[in-house]
Design an enzyme around this catalytic site. Structure first.
Site, PDB file in Angstrom:
ATOM      1  CG  ASP A 117      -7.607   3.045   2.926  1.00 43.83           C
ATOM      2  OD1 ASP A 117      -8.431   2.893   2.033  1.00 43.83           O
ATOM      3  OD2 ASP A 117      -7.774   4.122   3.423  1.00 43.83           O
ATOM      4  CE  LYS A 136      -1.998   1.548   3.312  1.00 47.30           C
ATOM      5  NZ  LYS A 136      -2.957   2.145   4.747  1.00 47.30           N
TER       6      LYS A 136
END
Length: 214
Positions: free
Chosen positions: A142, A124
Site C-alpha cells: 500500500d 493488493k
C-alpha cells in the site's frame, strides 16, 4: 529512492520488528474469509477505522455472499455510506456476491488470479486475503509500504509491483509471512509521510534516510 539494503541489515531490521510485535495483525475487522474480502475491498481510499465502524452491523446481518445478495445494493449503501466512493463500492460488493454464489458455490477462491477477477478486488486486496486468511506469504503493498520501502531501502521500487518483488526477493524467508504487516504498521505510526518520528524509530541506526527529524 534509497538503494536496496543488504541481507544482514534486513535481517537485523526484521529481527527488531519481530521482537517488538511478534504476531502483527491486520486492523480490519472480519468474521470469515468472505467478510475479510469485503472489508479489504471497502478500505480502498478509506481508513481501517472508518471501514470497521461501517461494517460491524453489516457483517452481523450479511456474512455470506447469499445474505449480501438478499440485503441488496440499497441495503449495503445504508451501511457503508460513511465510506468514500460508497455507491460504487456497494455495486461491486453485490456484483462480487453474485459471482461467488453463481460461480464458486458461495465460497471465496484461494488463488490470486481468481480473487483479482472479482469486482472491486485488485492485487493488493488479493494479497491481503491470501496472507491473512490462508497464511500464504503474499505481500500487499500500500502507500505506507511504498513510502517506507523507498525511504529506507528495505524494499525500493518504482511501482507497487517492483516493491512487492523487492520484498519477496530480499527479505529473509522466515520474516515473509508478516513482512507487509510490520512495514504497514511502521509506515502508519512511525515512518509517517510528512514528519517521520525518527526519535521513536526502532531502526533509525540502520536507515539511510538523510532528513531524520531531530
Amino acid at each position: 529512492m534509497s538503494a536496496q539494503l543488504d541481507y544482514h541489515t534486513l535481517r537485523e531490521i526484521f529481527t527488531r520488528f519481530h521482537a517488538s510485535e511478534p504476531e502483527p495483525k491486520g486492523e480490519l475487522e472480519h468474521v470469515n474469509v468472505y467478510t475479510l474480502v469485503v472489508a479489504v475491498a471497502l478500505s480502498a481510499q478509506a481508513t481501517d477505522a472508518g471501514v470497521n465502524k461501517a461494517t460491524r452491523e453489516l457483517f452481523r446481518i450479511a456474512d455470506t455472499p447469499q445474505k449480501m445478495l438478499d440485503l441488496g445494493e440499497e441495503g449495503v449503501i445504508e451501511h457503508i455510506k460513511t465510506i468514500g466512493l460508497f455507491r460504487n463500492k456497494a455495486k461491486n460488493v453485490i456484483k462480487m456476491a453474485r459471482i461467488l454464489v453463481d460461480e464458486y458455490g458461495g465460497e471465496v477462491p484461494c488463488s490470486r488470479a481468481a480473487l483479482e477477477s472479482l469486482p472491486g478486488v485488485g492485487r493488493k486486496t488479493a494479497n491481503v486475503v491470501l496472507n491473512m486468511w490462508w497464511r500464504y506469504p503474499a505481500q500487499a503493498v500500500d502507500t505506507h509500504i511504498f513510502r517506507v520501502g523507498n525511504r529506507t531501502g528495505i524494499c525500493p521500487g518504482k511501482d507497487v509491483v517492483a516493491v512487492e518483488r523487492a520484498i519477496e526477493d530480499n527479505i529473509p524467508v522466515d520474516f515473509q509471512q508478516h513482512a507487509h504487516h510490520w512495514l504497514i504498521l511502521h509506515g502508519r505510526y512511525t515512518c509517517v509521510a510528512r514528519k517521520p518520528k525518527c526519535n521513536a524509530c526502532l531502526i533509525r541506526d540502520l536507515c539511510p534516510f538523510e532528513d531524520k527529524t531531530p
